[in-house]
Every structure is written in C-alpha cells, then in structure tokens.
Design a protein around this motif. Structure first.
Motif, mmCIF file in Angstrom:
data_model
loop_
_atom_site.group_PDB
_atom_site.id
_atom_site.type_symbol
_atom_site.label_atom_id
_atom_site.label_comp_id
_atom_site.label_asym_id
_atom_site.label_seq_id
_atom_site.Cartn_x
_atom_site.Cartn_y
_atom_site.Cartn_z
ATOM 1 N N GLN A 46 0.818 -1.216 0.000
ATOM 2 C CA GLN A 46 0.000 0.000 0.000
ATOM 3 C C GLN A 46 0.852 1.267 0.000
ATOM 4 O OE1 GLN A 46 -0.924 -2.782 1.672
ATOM 5 N NE2 GLN A 46 -2.699 -3.117 0.359
ATOM 6 N N ILE A 47 2.182 1.097 0.185
ATOM 7 C CA ILE A 47 3.074 2.252 0.141
ATOM 8 C C ILE A 47 3.029 2.917 -1.230
ATOM 9 C CG2 ILE A 47 5.141 1.044 -0.684
ATOM 10 C CD1 ILE A 47 5.039 3.688 2.114
ATOM 11 N N ALA A 48 2.503 2.199 -2.243
ATOM 12 C CA ALA A 48 2.373 2.784 -3.580
ATOM 13 C C ALA A 48 1.523 4.043 -3.548
ATOM 14 C CB ALA A 48 1.765 1.770 -4.549
ATOM 15 N N GLY A 49 0.507 4.077 -2.668
ATOM 16 C CA GLY A 49 -0.315 5.283 -2.556
ATOM 17 C C GLY A 49 0.474 6.459 -2.030
ATOM 18 N N VAL A 50 1.365 6.207 -1.058
ATOM 19 C CA VAL A 50 2.233 7.269 -0.540
ATOM 20 C C VAL A 50 3.181 7.746 -1.633
ATOM 21 C CG1 VAL A 50 3.988 7.831 1.192
ATOM 22 C CG2 VAL A 50 2.064 6.331 1.784
ATOM 23 N N TYR A 51 3.703 6.799 -2.417
ATOM 24 C CA TYR A 51 4.596 7.151 -3.520
ATOM 25 C C TYR A 51 3.936 8.136 -4.484
ATOM 26 C CZ TYR A 51 6.752 6.715 -8.114
ATOM 27 O OH TYR A 51 7.292 7.006 -9.339
ATOM 28 N N VAL A 52 2.694 7.832 -4.885
ATOM 29 C CA VAL A 52 1.988 8.715 -5.827
ATOM 30 C C VAL A 52 1.823 10.104 -5.235
ATOM 31 C CG1 VAL A 52 -0.200 9.105 -7.011
ATOM 32 C CG2 VAL A 52 0.791 6.819 -6.969
ATOM 33 N N GLY A 53 1.466 10.187 -3.945
ATOM 34 C CA GLY A 53 1.322 11.486 -3.307
ATOM 35 C C GLY A 53 2.622 12.259 -3.285
ATOM 36 N N LEU A 54 3.738 11.575 -3.014
ATOM 37 C CA LEU A 54 5.043 12.244 -2.974
ATOM 38 C C LEU A 54 5.469 12.718 -4.359
ATOM 39 C CD1 LEU A 54 7.003 9.938 -0.493
ATOM 40 C CD2 LEU A 54 6.150 12.257 -0.073
ATOM 41 N N VAL A 55 5.181 11.922 -5.382
ATOM 42 C CA VAL A 55 5.531 12.330 -6.751
ATOM 43 C C VAL A 55 4.827 13.634 -7.114
ATOM 44 C CG1 VAL A 55 5.192 11.766 -9.193
ATOM 45 C CG2 VAL A 55 6.171 10.075 -7.647
ATOM 46 N N TYR A 56 3.540 13.703 -6.829
ATOM 47 C CA TYR A 56 2.801 14.910 -7.214
ATOM 48 C C TYR A 56 3.087 16.076 -6.284
ATOM 49 C CZ TYR A 56 0.457 12.657 -11.040
ATOM 50 O OH TYR A 56 0.210 12.046 -12.247
ATOM 51 N N ALA A 57 3.490 15.800 -5.046
ATOM 52 C CA ALA A 57 3.959 16.888 -4.186
ATOM 53 C C ALA A 57 5.230 17.500 -4.780
ATOM 54 C CB ALA A 57 4.218 16.380 -2.774
ATOM 55 N N GLY A 58 6.122 16.640 -5.274
ATOM 56 C CA GLY A 58 7.310 17.133 -5.966
ATOM 57 C C GLY A 58 6.959 17.893 -7.224
ATOM 58 N N ALA A 59 5.926 17.425 -7.934
ATOM 59 C CA ALA A 59 5.495 18.119 -9.158
ATOM 60 C C ALA A 59 4.945 19.506 -8.839
ATOM 61 C CB ALA A 59 4.447 17.284 -9.884
ATOM 62 N N ILE A 60 4.223 19.631 -7.722
ATOM 63 C CA ILE A 60 3.727 20.953 -7.314
ATOM 64 C C ILE A 60 4.896 21.892 -7.069
ATOM 65 C CG2 ILE A 60 2.553 22.215 -5.458
ATOM 66 C CD1 ILE A 60 0.711 19.805 -5.131
ATOM 67 N N LEU A 61 5.917 21.400 -6.362
ATOM 68 C CA LEU A 61 7.073 22.234 -6.053
ATOM 69 C C LEU A 61 7.803 22.660 -7.318
ATOM 70 C CD1 LEU A 61 9.034 23.513 -4.046
ATOM 71 C CD2 LEU A 61 10.198 21.296 -3.887
ATOM 72 N N SER A 62 8.084 21.711 -8.203
ATOM 73 C CA SER A 62 8.838 22.060 -9.410
ATOM 74 C C SER A 62 8.010 22.904 -10.375
ATOM 75 C CB SER A 62 9.356 20.804 -10.109
ATOM 76 O OG SER A 62 8.311 19.938 -10.461
ATOM 77 N N SER A 63 6.679 22.779 -10.330
ATOM 78 C CA SER A 63 5.838 23.653 -11.160
ATOM 79 C C SER A 63 6.034 25.116 -10.775
ATOM 80 C CB SER A 63 4.363 23.276 -11.006
ATOM 81 O OG SER A 63 4.091 22.032 -11.585
ATOM 82 N N SER A 64 6.353 25.353 -9.500
ATOM 83 C CA SER A 64 6.487 26.731 -9.028
ATOM 84 C C SER A 64 7.688 27.440 -9.640
ATOM 85 C CB SER A 64 6.578 26.759 -7.499
ATOM 86 O OG SER A 64 7.777 26.176 -7.050
ATOM 87 N N PHE A 65 8.724 26.678 -10.034
ATOM 88 C CA PHE A 65 9.875 27.337 -10.665
ATOM 89 C C PHE A 65 10.062 26.912 -12.122
ATOM 90 C CE2 PHE A 65 11.638 23.797 -8.076
ATOM 91 C CZ PHE A 65 12.217 23.018 -9.063
ATOM 92 N N ALA A 66 9.034 26.265 -12.695
ATOM 93 C CA ALA A 66 9.122 25.830 -14.093
ATOM 94 C C ALA A 66 9.293 27.011 -15.039
ATOM 95 C CB ALA A 66 7.880 25.030 -14.473
ATOM 96 N N ALA A 67 8.576 28.113 -14.789
ATOM 97 C CA ALA A 67 8.665 29.279 -15.681
ATOM 98 C C ALA A 67 10.081 29.840 -15.710
ATOM 99 C CB ALA A 67 7.674 30.351 -15.241
ATOM 100 N N SER A 68 10.767 29.825 -14.570
ATOM 101 C CA SER A 68 12.151 30.308 -14.531
ATOM 102 C C SER A 68 13.073 29.392 -15.323
ATOM 103 C CB SER A 68 12.628 30.414 -13.084
ATOM 104 O OG SER A 68 11.875 31.373 -12.375
#
Length: 421
Positions: A46-68
């Motif tokens: 079931q850790i796969a669910g945590v993995y998906v959440g962490l991936v998209y949390a990272g995506a939120i962070l990197s989206s914030s500096f994608a324009a730069s």
C-alpha cells in the motif's frame, strides 16, 4: 506566429509528446513493481499510494519554478532535461534503502512538474492557427500512454532481471534516449533561451499570477475537482466494481483499462470539438456535467446491473474524467500572452496537482464514513460545481490586455478564427 505546416506541427508534437510520455512512464513504473519493491524494503504494498502522493507533491514544487527554467534553458531543453533527471531518479530507486527510495521519488516528482508548462509554452507559438486545442489534447494523451508503456515494459523486465535491475535498465535507457535526441534534434540542441515573462521569480509567483486574474483563478480552481475525479476513477474503480457490482477481478481490471483508453479518445475528441466551438469554457462545463452524471450512475451500481451497462458508464466516466485536460490547457494558453504561458500553466497545474494529491485520500475517507455510493454522489456534485465556476470568465480578459496578439476575442474568451469560422 503564422499557421504552422503539417510537417512543423508533427515535429513539435514529437518533441513535446516524447518527454511527457517517457516521464509519465517513469513515474508510473514503481507502482507496477510495488509488491517487489515493498517486499525488499520490508514495507506494505500500500506504500504505492504514498509514492503517488510524494511524486505529485514534488510536481507541485517544481511547477512553481518551471517558468524560470523555461526562461533560462528554453522550453524544449527544459523538457529533455526532465527526461534525463527522471531516468536518473528511477535508476536510483534500485538502491534497496528507504532513504534512497525517498530521494529517488523526489527526483522523479521534481522532473514531472515542468513538463506540461514547458510543452504548453512551445505549443503556444501556434495559438493563432486552427487546431491548437486538438494539438494540445493529442499531446496530453502522452500521460495515459506513459501508463500503458509502464504496464507493458516493467513486468517482463521485473520477471527477467529483478526489480532493481529493471529500474536501472529503464532509467538508463531513458537517460540515453534523452541525451541522444537532445543531440540529434536541432530544434532542441539549438533552442535559444526564452523571453522573460516579466513577473517575479519567487516560488509563489505562479499562484499569485493566477489569483491576479479572476478568469484564470476560476478555471484553475475547477481543475482541482476534475483532477480529483480523474485519480478517484483510476484508484478506486476496481475495488468498487468487485464489491458493489460483484464483478471478478479480471473483468474489473479490463474495465479499468477501457476507462483509460476512453480517456485517450476523450482527450483527442474533446480537443477536436474545442477548436470548433466559440466557448471552450462552456464545453468544459458540458464535460463536467457528463462527468457528474456518470458519477451519479456509478453510485447506483449493484450486482443486478448488466455488464454492458456498467461498461457504458465506466467508459463515459473515463472519457470525461480523463479527457478534459487538453481543452483546459488550451484555454489557459489562449488566455495569456506568449511569454506568460509557462507561468500561467505552472500556476494552474499547482491547483491541478493539489486535486491529484488530495482527491483519492479524501474520497477514500469519505467512502469509509458514508459508503462508496454516497461518496460518488458527493464527487459528482463537486465536479459540477467546479464546472460552473470554471465556465465564467469574470473580469473580461482577466485584466491582461497584452495576452492575445491573435486578434479580437469573442465574449467567451476564444480568439476569432481567421475568416470568422
């Protein structure tokens, strides 16, 4: 930019489709190996669910500096850099240690975030030509196609090599392909840095940009519930069909695959329609309405339902809950100036990814409290409210008078095609 020829559009589609498809495959590969990875690390699958959440949390962070990143490297070079870092992240996942797995997951998530803003920035160059929404929608099929690749490539490699070597093989080949295409394609190799977007460089600037434009804010907010419904569909469909409708696991899995294929068809079909209507936001409202109807019908499933009727509802939900993305992103692109596309897409996707992170967990908690049928009704109502919110473009052109060099706009916010068609 003048209308692009077929050859130019095909090349642009290749260099925007490939990175997103490959990094989508990379991000979806670990859940395919969840049993093997979890067993090696002494964790529950079931850790796969945590993995998906962490991936998209990272995506939120990197989206914030994608324009730069887009400004400094150029959008295509940013995309191919994400391919190489994502492949490196998957290869590092092979290290059999929890800390290494967390670090690798963070790299994969950070590699995912800039892809859509970067590719949207490239496609925005063709905003004045016909078929832009269709082009964006076809590009967006790269995400489910990445899932298809993960399902086809990872299992045989795991059986043949073991999960550690499979991660290294897939990650290494991905890095090599990224380097090779970067070197071989002049459109990537010689891409100049992009023009500055003229806004701040802080991590919160993409969100501030969205909130300064009520029309964008309403659209971005609606994407939270659309994305939540999309992940609820893929996360809970099998368990719901086996429990509520008493289907066997193989049939339920087949219907999940059918819903994903319907999502691919939906992305292409809705994009085709969006280029032929004067109010794409109303089209999104129509998609939300169909999504809500499908969710409501899902709540009525019992063992007495014919399999054909269940399949029809599942396909409708797949075509809408997984099919809205291209129309949404094309409308974001149309609503801002060319230099602001990366920033606007980054900001809007931070809302979208929030729905992906929170949606399945909130739905799961709600289903535990009141049951799956009532949870689907609540989700359907939330999607419909989101569609109504996103349909209205308050404040005209969101206060941005520089955004549309393509000419006059209709009251609904769509550029008038040449010739009035």
């Amino acid at each position: 930019m003048a209308r692009a020829g077929a050859e130019g559009k095909a090349q642009i589609l290749l260099v925007t489709f490939f990175p997103q498809c490959v990094v989508s495959m990379l991000s979806m590969t670990p859940p395919v190996m969840a049993n093997q990875i979890a067993g090696s690390l002494g964790l529950s699958p079931q850790i796969a669910g945590v993995y998906v959440g962490l991936v998209y949390a990272g995506a939120i962070l990197s989206s914030s500096f994608a324009a730069s990143l887009i400004t400094r490297l150029g959008p295509l070079r940013t995309s191919f850099a994400c391919v190489m870092t994502g492949g490196t992240g998957l290869a590092l996942l092979a290290l059999p240690h929890v800390a290494a797995s967390l670090f690798a997951t963070a790299i994969i998530g950070l590699s995912y975030g800039p892809l859509t803003p970067a590719s949207s920035h490239v496609l925005a160059r063709y905003r004045s030509g016909a078929g832009m929404a269709f082009l964006v929608s076809v590009r967006q099929t790269s995400v489910p196609m990445g899932g298809v690749l993960a399902g086809l490539v990872a299992p045989p490699l795991v059986l043949e090599l073991g999960w550690n070597a499979a991660c290294v093989a897939i990650g290494g080949v991905t890095v090599a392909l990224g380097v090779a295409l970067w070197s071989a394609l002049s459109i990537v190799r010689n891409e100049p840095p992009d023009k500055p977007h003229g806004h701040g460089a802080s991590l919160f600037e993409p969100v501030r940009f969205i909130f300064r434009r009520p029309g964008l804010a309403s659209l971005a907010t609606s994407s939270v519930v659309y994305a939540a419904m999309q992940l609820v569909l893929s996360s809970f469909l099998v368990v719901y069909l086996t429990s509520a409708a008493s289907l066997d696991l193989v049939l339920a899995g087949a219907l999940l695959s059918a819903s994903q294929l319907a999502g691919v068809a939906g992305r292409i079909g809705w994009g085709f329609v969006a280029d032929r209507v004067t109010a794409p936001r109303l089209l999104l409202l129509g998609i939300a309405l169909l999504m809500a109807v499908a969710a409501g019908l899902m709540s009525l499933f019992t063992a007495a339902w014919p399999v054909g009727a269940i399949a029809a509802v599942v396909i409708l939900l797949g075509a809408t809950a997984s099919g809205w993305n291209g129309v949404f992103l094309a409308e974001i692109i149309r609503d801002v100036g060319p230099a602001e596309v990366g920033l606007a897409t980054s900001g809007s996707l931070m809302f979208t990814y929030l729905g992906i992170v929170l949606g399945p967990s909130l739905f799961g908690a709600l289903a535990s409290a009141v049951g799956f049928p009532k949870a689907y009704i609540v989700m359907g109502a939330a999607v419909l409210l989101g569609g109504i919110l996103g349909a209205f473009k308050r404040g005209g052109h969101s206060g941005n008078t520089r955004a549309n060099p393509a000419g006059p706009r209709t009251p609904a916010g769509m550029p008038r095609p040449p010739g009035g068609t």
